[in-house]
Design an enzyme around this catalytic site. Structure first.
Site, short mmCIF file in Angstrom:
data_model
loop_
_atom_site.label_atom_id
_atom_site.label_comp_id
_atom_site.label_asym_id
_atom_site.label_seq_id
_atom_site.Cartn_x
_atom_site.Cartn_y
_atom_site.Cartn_z
N ASP A 157 -6.87 16.95 -59.93
CA ASP A 157 -7.26 17.43 -61.25
C ASP A 157 -8.33 16.54 -61.89
O ASP A 157 -8.55 16.60 -63.10
CB ASP A 157 -6.05 17.48 -62.19
CG ASP A 157 -5.06 18.56 -61.77
OD1 ASP A 157 -5.52 19.65 -61.42
OD2 ASP A 157 -3.84 18.30 -61.80
N ASP A 170 -1.11 20.90 -66.11
CA ASP A 170 -1.14 21.44 -64.75
C ASP A 170 0.31 21.75 -64.38
O ASP A 170 1.24 21.22 -64.99
CB ASP A 170 -1.74 20.39 -63.81
CG ASP A 170 -1.69 20.83 -62.36
OD1 ASP A 170 -2.04 21.99 -62.08
OD2 ASP A 170 -1.26 20.02 -61.53
N ASP A 218 -1.73 15.61 -62.36
CA ASP A 218 -1.11 14.62 -61.48
C ASP A 218 -2.10 13.59 -60.97
O ASP A 218 -1.73 12.68 -60.22
CB ASP A 218 -0.40 15.29 -60.30
CG ASP A 218 -1.32 16.18 -59.49
OD1 ASP A 218 -2.54 16.00 -59.58
OD2 ASP A 218 -0.82 17.05 -58.76
#
Length: 624
Positions: free
Chosen positions: A521, A325, A517
């Site tokens: 997600d 990400d 994180d």
């Protein structure tokens, strides 16, 4: 010392006492003792019964699961046959050495678990709760949210809390692996299991103990010890197949040669078959595998990397693709106001509109807008707010309908936007259907990300990025880090879809890891072969959704985790190959009559000890 270890010590001591009594009786002429043959036989059978009691109990427990053929059964079959053949000394000595081997195995497992518990020594034992003008010492389980606790220098923080008075340095090494203390003051969050170093502080409880960071981590590590890796499961499957096969082969060695070959002594082949069964015991094969995996999990814990089980540790060594990400993972997630570009209103008005619209959002961009606005938010001016995940926010401020978000949100509303100049993340704004400009926010790449990506590429791994940010910003970050494949403008559900497409293109043996994180997600972390969450300290989403958790926001810890996983799997394979190689030699020697029963079990115990010593070094990372 664990209860199981104490029991084995007692059994061994009792067996030795009776065994030495039998030896004394067997040499009564030397000791000048009047011992009859019946007494000697009773002593040897008693010694055997004491030493074989645990093996019998283990077989009974396995029978509940319909598992008869295993190491304890092989030993009882072989030594029982030796007793039947009148070889009392060898039968008792073989069971004695086998018991010593099981004691070493139990002690090693206990030592490894205690080593992990020592590294994860985060369980608080008491708490100082304020009561009126005084204090009372209570168990951490008795604390409730909102209560005030006092933490003196040197004491463990009992539960997650927020500092209300005082300032100090907090040692979070046991949680994060970070040796540098963290400075805290009024308003700072502190986590259970950390240690207050300098000054007395008072804090307000934010989580009860069962929901606190320390409790969740301890539960997770305990579960990890029970979670078996593929190699461990394969080794157990192999022994379940192996044990009945060698039992049949041992019986064939006992009875087939005298039946087929003329002139062969049946007693000799019966004894060789017993030795064959002893030599076939797989204890050296089985115990070294879980020891290595436990050592790997413990070594990772010391580095501030929590791995939820041996299966994830092993899968990490097979990972070929890493997908990151962007916001909060590759970048710090700490946004700063870069530029205000109004249209038809002033810059101050545009900043005010966006700050009010993001008043209730916890997204890093919203925080940066509120920080840049600097004035307090008067919530009475806000009539309505609705968040559109992955797009933006619709709000009513001072009676006016306001929209803020990305370019896709504006396009969906049919609002024409102006072209964004410069790099960064643009938050567009509209009042009613009138476009009023955009605010440009920028983020910084994490300091150790570049080295991490470079190392992964040197290991011939594919590195990709999935992000909800626009293509311009995503490509800029990817170019700076050397990431070749970038997928931008993705909504949360689009990330899962894109991840599945990538996974479908992989070979079945390849593994894919997603690094996020841990806040927004969770679906992607759960869907990937391995979900790695960064900054798991205090994050419920990370602790629940991810398979591997980096307790600090440092992607470079992935390198340590991969090295540990590879070292663990390499050790497991070395142990398996070595044990099988020695087994083949021992079985061949047993068939040829080249070893005695006692020598066969001593050789097996030597294999066990060598494999255990080889497994211990995994726990010592980063010393190796």
């Amino acid at each position: 010392m664990a209860k199981e270890v104490k029991i084995r010590f007692i059994e061994l001591a009792a067996g030795l006492a009776v065994y030495f009594g039998w030896l004394a009786g067997a040499h009564y002429d030397y000791w000048n003792l009047a011992v009859t043959e019946e007494m000697k036989l009773a002593l040897v059978l008693l010694a055997y019964a004491v030493l074989a009691a645990d093996a019998c109990w283990q077989i009974l427990k396995k029978l509940r699961h319909r598992q008869l053929f295993e190491e304890n059964f092989l030993m009882l079959l072989a030594t029982g046959g030796a007793l039947y053949a009148g070889r009392y000394a060898e039968a008792v000595a073989a069971m004695l050495i086998f018991h010593i081997g099981k004691l070493i195995e139990t002690m090693t497992l206990d030592h490894t678990k205690r080593s992990i518990a020592k590294f994860m020594d985060i369980r608080p034992s008491f708490a100082n709760r304020k009561r009126g003008l005084g204090e009372e010492t209570v168990s951490p389980e008795e604390l409730r949210t909102g209560q005030i606790i006092v933490i003196r220098p040197g004491e463990k923080i009992p539960v997650d809390a927020v500092v209300m008075r005082g300032s100090s340095n907090i040692d979070e090494k046991a949680l994060t692996g970070e040796f540098q203390p963290r400075s805290v003051s009024m308003g700072s969050r502190i986590y259970s299991g950390s240690i207050n170093m300098d000054s007395l502080i008072e804090a307000r409880v934010t989580r009860v103990y069962e929901e606190s960071t320390a409790a969740k981590i301890l539960n997770m590590v305990e579960s990890a010890m029970k979670n078996k890796g593929e190699s461990q499961s394969s080794a157990e499957w192999f022994t379940r197949l192996y044990s009945p096969v060698v039992t049949v082969l041992g019986l064939l060695v006992m009875f087939l040669p005298p039946m087929l070959l003329p002139g062969q002594d049946s007693e000799t082949w019966f004894y060789r078959g017993l030795i064959f069964l002893v030599a076939a015991c797989p204890c050296g094969l089985l115990v070294s595998v879980p020891i290595a995996f436990l050592g790997g999990i413990g070594a990772a814990s010391r580095q501030g990397v929590l791995i939820k089980g041996g299966s994830y540790l092993e899968a990490l060594s097979q990972t070929e693709t890493f997908i990151f990400d962007k916001t909060g993972t590759l970048t710090e997630g700490i946004f700063g106001l870069k530029e205000i570009c109004p249209r038809g209103i002033t810059a101050a008005q545009l900043l005010e509109i966006t700050a009010y619209a993001e008043a209730y959002s916890s997204h890093p961009i919203a925080l940066s807008l509120r920080d840049a606005y600097e004035k307090g938010i008067d919530t009475s001016r806000i009539g309505y707010i609705q968040e559109r995940p992955g797009l933006g926010i619709e709000a009513v401020i001072d009676g006016m309908r306001v929209y803020t978000g990305n370019h896709r949100f504006m396009e969906a509303l049919g609002i024409q936007i102006q072209k964004v100049k410069g790099s960064g993340t643009a938050v567009h704004a509209a009042v009613g259907r009138r476009y009023v400009g955009y605010v440009l926010i920028s983020d910084r790449v994490r300091g150790d990300v570049s080295d991490t990506i470079r190392w992964l590429r040197q290991q011939h791994m594919e590195v990709m990025m999935l992000t909800g940010d626009n293509e311009h910003v995503a490509n800029e970050v990817a170019h700076a880090l050397g990431i070749e494949y970038v997928y931008a403008n993705l909504l949360p559900q689009d990330k899962v879809t894109q991840l599945e497409e990538i996974m479908n293109d992989q070979m079945e043996t390849e593994k894919l890891a997603f690094v996020g994180d841990g806040i927004n997600d969770a679906p992607v972390l759960a869907r990937a072969d391995i979900g790695i969450a960064m900054g798991g300290l205090g994050s419920d989403a990370a602790l629940e959704a991810a398979d591997i958790i980096l307790m600090e926001d440092e992607p470079s810890r992935i390198i340590n985790a991969i090295r540990i996983s590879r070292g663990t799997v390499r050790t497991v394979r070395e142990n398996l190959y070595f044990a099988v190689f020695i087994k083949v030699i021992l079985l061949a020697l047993a068939f040829a009559g080249g070893i005695t029963m006692r020598e066969a079990i001593i050789a097996d115990m030597a294999v066990l000890v060598i494999n255990l010593l080889n497994s211990f070094w995994v726990l010592k990372y980063p010393e190796w």
